[in-house]
Design a protein around this motif. Sequence first.
Motif, PDB file in Angstrom:
ATOM      1  N   ASP A 122     -24.819  61.496  69.997  1.00 11.61           N
ATOM      2  CA  ASP A 122     -25.692  61.618  68.829  1.00 11.61           C
ATOM      3  C   ASP A 122     -24.973  62.214  67.631  1.00 11.61           C
ATOM      4  OD1 ASP A 122     -28.055  60.397  69.304  1.00 11.61           O
ATOM      5  OD2 ASP A 122     -29.164  62.186  69.901  1.00 11.61           O
ATOM      6  N   PHE A 123     -24.034  63.115  67.896  1.00  9.11           N
ATOM      7  CA  PHE A 123     -23.329  63.799  66.819  1.00  9.11           C
ATOM      8  C   PHE A 123     -21.922  63.245  66.594  1.00  9.11           C
ATOM      9  CE2 PHE A 123     -26.252  66.790  68.892  1.00  9.11           C
ATOM     10  CZ  PHE A 123     -27.079  67.102  67.811  1.00  9.11           C
ATOM     11  N   ALA A 124     -21.516  62.287  67.428  1.00 14.61           N
ATOM     12  CA  ALA A 124     -20.170  61.707  67.346  1.00 14.61           C
ATOM     13  C   ALA A 124     -19.099  62.788  67.418  1.00 14.61           C
ATOM     14  CB  ALA A 124     -20.011  60.875  66.078  1.00 14.61           C
ATOM     15  N   ILE A 125     -19.321  63.768  68.314  1.00 14.37           N
ATOM     16  CA  ILE A 125     -18.386  64.880  68.493  1.00 14.37           C
ATOM     17  C   ILE A 125     -17.771  64.788  69.886  1.00 14.37           C
ATOM     18  CG2 ILE A 125     -18.189  67.378  68.749  1.00 14.37           C
ATOM     19  CD1 ILE A 125     -20.276  67.664  66.557  1.00 14.37           C
ATOM     20  N   THR A 126     -16.461  64.955  69.944  1.00 12.58           N
ATOM     21  CA  THR A 126     -15.732  64.908  71.211  1.00 12.58           C
ATOM     22  C   THR A 126     -14.914  66.184  71.383  1.00 12.58           C
ATOM     23  OG1 THR A 126     -15.561  62.493  71.065  1.00 12.58           O
ATOM     24  CG2 THR A 126     -14.064  63.608  72.570  1.00 12.58           C
ATOM     25  N   LEU A 127     -15.034  66.805  72.558  1.00  7.41           N
ATOM     26  CA  LEU A 127     -14.232  67.977  72.903  1.00  7.41           C
ATOM     27  C   LEU A 127     -13.347  67.598  74.078  1.00  7.41           C
ATOM     28  CD1 LEU A 127     -17.002  70.751  72.804  1.00  7.41           C
ATOM     29  CD2 LEU A 127     -15.565  69.939  70.921  1.00  7.41           C
ATOM     30  N   ALA A 128     -12.056  67.511  73.853  1.00 10.97           N
ATOM     31  CA  ALA A 128     -11.099  67.151  74.900  1.00 10.97           C
ATOM     32  C   ALA A 128     -10.282  68.381  75.268  1.00 10.97           C
ATOM     33  CB  ALA A 128     -10.191  66.023  74.424  1.00 10.97           C
ATOM     34  N   ILE A 131      -0.526  62.817  68.582  1.00 14.08           N
ATOM     35  CA  ILE A 131      -0.823  64.252  68.512  1.00 14.08           C
ATOM     36  C   ILE A 131      -1.016  64.757  69.940  1.00 14.08           C
ATOM     37  CG2 ILE A 131      -2.423  66.008  67.697  1.00 14.08           C
ATOM     38  CD1 ILE A 131      -3.098  64.052  65.399  1.00 14.08           C
ATOM     39  N   ALA A 132      -0.295  65.806  70.292  1.00  7.40           N
ATOM     40  CA  ALA A 132      -0.399  66.403  71.624  1.00  7.40           C
ATOM     41  C   ALA A 132      -0.830  67.854  71.490  1.00  7.40           C
ATOM     42  CB  ALA A 132       0.946  66.320  72.358  1.00  7.40           C
ATOM     43  N   GLY A 133      -1.719  68.313  72.380  1.00  9.58           N
ATOM     44  CA  GLY A 133      -2.187  69.695  72.357  1.00  9.58           C
ATOM     45  C   GLY A 133      -2.985  70.001  73.613  1.00  9.58           C
ATOM     46  N   GLU A 134      -3.458  71.229  73.710  1.00  7.83           N
ATOM     47  CA  GLU A 134      -4.249  71.614  74.875  1.00  7.83           C
ATOM     48  C   GLU A 134      -5.739  71.433  74.655  1.00  7.83           C
ATOM     49  OE1 GLU A 134      -3.486  72.403  78.025  1.00  7.83           O
ATOM     50  OE2 GLU A 134      -1.507  71.749  77.379  1.00  7.83           O
ATOM     51  N   ARG A 135      -6.172  71.323  73.409  1.00  7.04           N
ATOM     52  CA  ARG A 135      -7.594  71.155  73.120  1.00  7.04           C
ATOM     53  C   ARG A 135      -7.759  70.434  71.784  1.00  7.04           C
ATOM     54  NH1 ARG A 135     -12.587  73.674  74.496  1.00  7.04           N
ATOM     55  NH2 ARG A 135     -14.093  73.694  72.764  1.00  7.04           N
ATOM     56  N   VAL A 136      -8.624  69.423  71.771  1.00  4.18           N
ATOM     57  CA  VAL A 136      -8.949  68.695  70.542  1.00  4.18           C
ATOM     58  C   VAL A 136     -10.457  68.684  70.363  1.00  4.18           C
ATOM     59  CG1 VAL A 136      -8.952  66.449  69.389  1.00  4.18           C
ATOM     60  CG2 VAL A 136      -6.902  67.224  70.574  1.00  4.18           C
ATOM     61  N   GLU A 137     -10.896  69.077  69.176  1.00  2.00           N
ATOM     62  CA  GLU A 137     -12.306  68.993  68.802  1.00  2.00           C
ATOM     63  C   GLU A 137     -12.399  67.985  67.672  1.00  2.00           C
ATOM     64  OE1 GLU A 137     -13.125  73.004  67.662  1.00  2.00           O
ATOM     65  OE2 GLU A 137     -12.096  73.774  69.456  1.00  2.00           O
ATOM     66  N   ARG A 138     -13.045  66.836  67.939  1.00  2.00           N
ATOM     67  CA  ARG A 138     -13.069  65.759  66.946  1.00  2.00           C
ATOM     68  C   ARG A 138     -14.495  65.418  66.558  1.00  2.00           C
ATOM     69  NH1 ARG A 138     -10.868  62.183  63.967  1.00  2.00           N
ATOM     70  NH2 ARG A 138     -11.606  60.034  63.834  1.00  2.00           N
ATOM     71  N   ASN A 139     -14.744  65.386  65.241  1.00  2.00           N
ATOM     72  CA  ASN A 139     -16.017  64.950  64.673  1.00  2.00           C
ATOM     73  C   ASN A 139     -15.777  63.602  64.015  1.00  2.00           C
ATOM     74  OD1 ASN A 139     -18.258  64.491  62.975  1.00  2.00           O
ATOM     75  ND2 ASN A 139     -18.695  66.674  62.854  1.00  2.00           N
ATOM     76  N   ALA A 140     -16.210  62.519  64.683  1.00  2.00           N
ATOM     77  CA  ALA A 140     -15.927  61.175  64.184  1.00  2.00           C
ATOM     78  C   ALA A 140     -16.691  60.879  62.899  1.00  2.00           C
ATOM     79  CB  ALA A 140     -16.263  60.145  65.254  1.00  2.00           C
ATOM     80  N   ASP A 144     -17.364  62.893  60.435  1.00  2.00           N
ATOM     81  CA  ASP A 144     -16.652  63.512  59.321  1.00  2.00           C
ATOM     82  C   ASP A 144     -15.162  63.202  59.341  1.00  2.00           C
ATOM     83  OD1 ASP A 144     -19.044  64.648  58.517  1.00  2.00           O
ATOM     84  OD2 ASP A 144     -18.683  66.520  59.600  1.00  2.00           O
ATOM     85  N   SER A 145     -14.720  62.441  60.349  1.00  2.00           N
ATOM     86  CA  SER A 145     -13.290  62.121  60.505  1.00  2.00           C
ATOM     87  C   SER A 145     -12.435  63.383  60.487  1.00  2.00           C
ATOM     88  CB  SER A 145     -12.835  61.150  59.408  1.00  2.00           C
ATOM     89  OG  SER A 145     -13.540  59.934  59.478  1.00  2.00           O
ATOM     90  N   LEU A 146     -12.917  64.408  61.192  1.00  2.00           N
ATOM     91  CA  LEU A 146     -12.253  65.708  61.215  1.00  2.00           C
ATOM     92  C   LEU A 146     -11.854  66.067  62.638  1.00  2.00           C
ATOM     93  CD1 LEU A 146     -11.479  68.410  59.813  1.00  2.00           C
ATOM     94  CD2 LEU A 146     -13.814  69.180  60.308  1.00  2.00           C
ATOM     95  N   SER A 147     -10.610  66.534  62.815  1.00  2.97           N
ATOM     96  CA  SER A 147     -10.123  66.948  64.132  1.00  2.97           C
ATOM     97  C   SER A 147      -9.486  68.321  64.038  1.00  2.97           C
ATOM     98  CB  SER A 147      -9.098  65.945  64.673  1.00  2.97           C
ATOM     99  OG  SER A 147      -9.656  64.655  64.807  1.00  2.97           O
ATOM    100  N   ARG A 189      -5.503  71.227  61.645  1.00  2.00           N
ATOM    101  CA  ARG A 189      -6.785  70.734  61.123  1.00  2.00           C
ATOM    102  C   ARG A 189      -6.489  69.415  60.428  1.00  2.00           C
ATOM    103  NH1 ARG A 189     -10.147  70.387  56.664  1.00  2.00           N
ATOM    104  NH2 ARG A 189     -12.354  70.877  57.044  1.00  2.00           N
ATOM    105  N   ILE A 190      -7.071  68.321  60.922  1.00  2.00           N
ATOM    106  CA  ILE A 190      -6.727  66.991  60.439  1.00  2.00           C
ATOM    107  C   ILE A 190      -7.961  66.342  59.821  1.00  2.00           C
ATOM    108  CG2 ILE A 190      -5.893  64.705  61.087  1.00  2.00           C
ATOM    109  CD1 ILE A 190      -4.467  66.107  63.457  1.00  2.00           C
ATOM    110  N   GLN A 191      -7.834  65.917  58.573  1.00  2.00           N
ATOM    111  CA  GLN A 191      -8.923  65.236  57.872  1.00  2.00           C
ATOM    112  C   GLN A 191      -8.462  63.827  57.508  1.00  2.00           C
ATOM    113  OE1 GLN A 191     -12.284  66.640  56.712  1.00  2.00           O
ATOM    114  NE2 GLN A 191     -12.371  64.421  56.974  1.00  2.00           N
ATOM    115  N   GLU A 192      -9.197  62.828  58.006  1.00  2.00           N
ATOM    116  CA  GLU A 192      -8.901  61.439  57.681  1.00  2.00           C
ATOM    117  C   GLU A 192     -10.011  60.882  56.800  1.00  2.00           C
ATOM    118  OE1 GLU A 192      -7.260  59.348  61.406  1.00  2.00           O
ATOM    119  OE2 GLU A 192      -8.314  61.119  62.163  1.00  2.00           O
ATOM    120  N   SER A 193      -9.649  60.034  55.854  1.00  2.00           N
ATOM    121  CA  SER A 193     -10.633  59.435  54.960  1.00  2.00           C
ATOM    122  C   SER A 193     -10.080  58.130  54.415  1.00  2.00           C
ATOM    123  CB  SER A 193     -10.964  60.388  53.805  1.00  2.00           C
ATOM    124  OG  SER A 193      -9.832  60.554  52.961  1.00  2.00           O
TER     125      SER A 193
END
Length: 465
Positions: free
Chosen positions: A194-200, A217-226, A228-231, A260-264
């Motif tokens: 519903d919120f297009a949010i992914t926590l990996a 991109i490699a890391g131990e935790r990714v929080e992505r809001n599709a 807002d195109s924000l990770s 902090r990654i912003q795509e647009s």
Amino acid sequence: MRCITLWLLVVLLMPKGNHYEYEINVFIHADTDSVVVEGDLLRGQQEGDEFVQYVDGNVQVTLESTKVTADRAIRNVTRRTSTFTGKVVLVDDGDTLRADSLHYEEEPEIGYAVGNVRLSDGEVVAMAPMGTHYVEERRAVFPQGLLLEDSISVLTAEAGVYQIEDKVADLTGNVKMESENAELTSDSLTHYRDFAITLARGSVLYLTVSGEDSTWIAGERVERNAKDSLSIVRGNPLLVHFERDLLSVDTLIIGAGAFRIQESKEGFRLEALRDVRVWKTSFAARADSVVYDRPENEQHESAWFYGEPLIWADDIQLSGDTVGVVTEEGALDSLFIRGNAFVAEEDSLTKRINQGRGKGLVGTFRGDSIRVFRIGPNAEAIHFNSSEDGELHGAWEASGDEIIMQFWGESLRITFSTDVQGKRHHESALPDTLALDGLRWEPNLKPIRERLLSHPLVSTLRWTR
């Protein structure tokens, strides 16, 4: 034991031993809830303390809002359980479950499905070898593998739970999430549809592709809001970007404490924090933080470094309060320093450090070997003179309103303008240490490609998709 208060049978019963058989019947059991059983051939019999129904052919069982169809069914009326086999379909409140077989418990409304399991709510399809469907809770558990697909993405994992009502998926074990031009893998993942949010979480790898270019991109935790195109990427992440043209591949590598990654539509922005290390084909850098911008459909990129930044262009080291770098088609184009600008370069023959400093700096780059730095105001410089065979011939120390340091190849030329003052140090009187205030000569801090790529997750990267 629950009492059976009403049995209604349609069509004449034919006694056979201790049970009855009847064909093309409607069999109604009414208690606190009603159950309708239909089929081509129905047989009911007493087995010890339990009454069991056997239904064969075009089976349809209706339990309030839940309807199940199958080729065959065995229903234990006493225990209120049913086992369905052959093309099983369960429909309840918009949810449709298909499987080769299904064991259904009426009282807690739980279905245990095995074989080619497929669950859909009209928006999401879940496929698995087996699963447990909690009908009233609208929750499904898949312990032996899962594929979850909607109109945007496809998720796979070794196990998972899908909350149908809340539209939340919890997946574990070799999780992969694929969408158009993007792929994410991790040890576990929670996806809020519903919120297009992914926590990996755990060994996260995230790939995006745009034309011929790709970013890992490699890391131990990714929080992505599709939406807002924000990770947000945590756990000492690493970014590796490949920019391809017909003749070459330009590589950018960034390591830090967090991203902090912003795509647009306008482009890509990365903010990296804590112990930032950058390696690019044309330069290297180190700082406390950086803001990196890559505009869409543009050939230039820019990066601003904060917190005691150090920049290396070939063997030239630059530093200041804030440093900005602009590249054009992968090559260094210009460089800006605001506050306490410093340029340092080790003479390859004498091993002494040529230096220039001032309040600010503007640098331009032409080709592979020409670098011009305009430093000022309050500019100072130290230049060591040597012969072609490396013999030291003293040094010049001077100041002025502005200086221009021009490097080409291994040569250096320094030009002063207005209010010039200086002195020459003869080689016989040259001090062992001759340095301007603020010199930070730290070549050992220069990021190296191989060291950055020693990140533990790099070995799992696939460099082409």
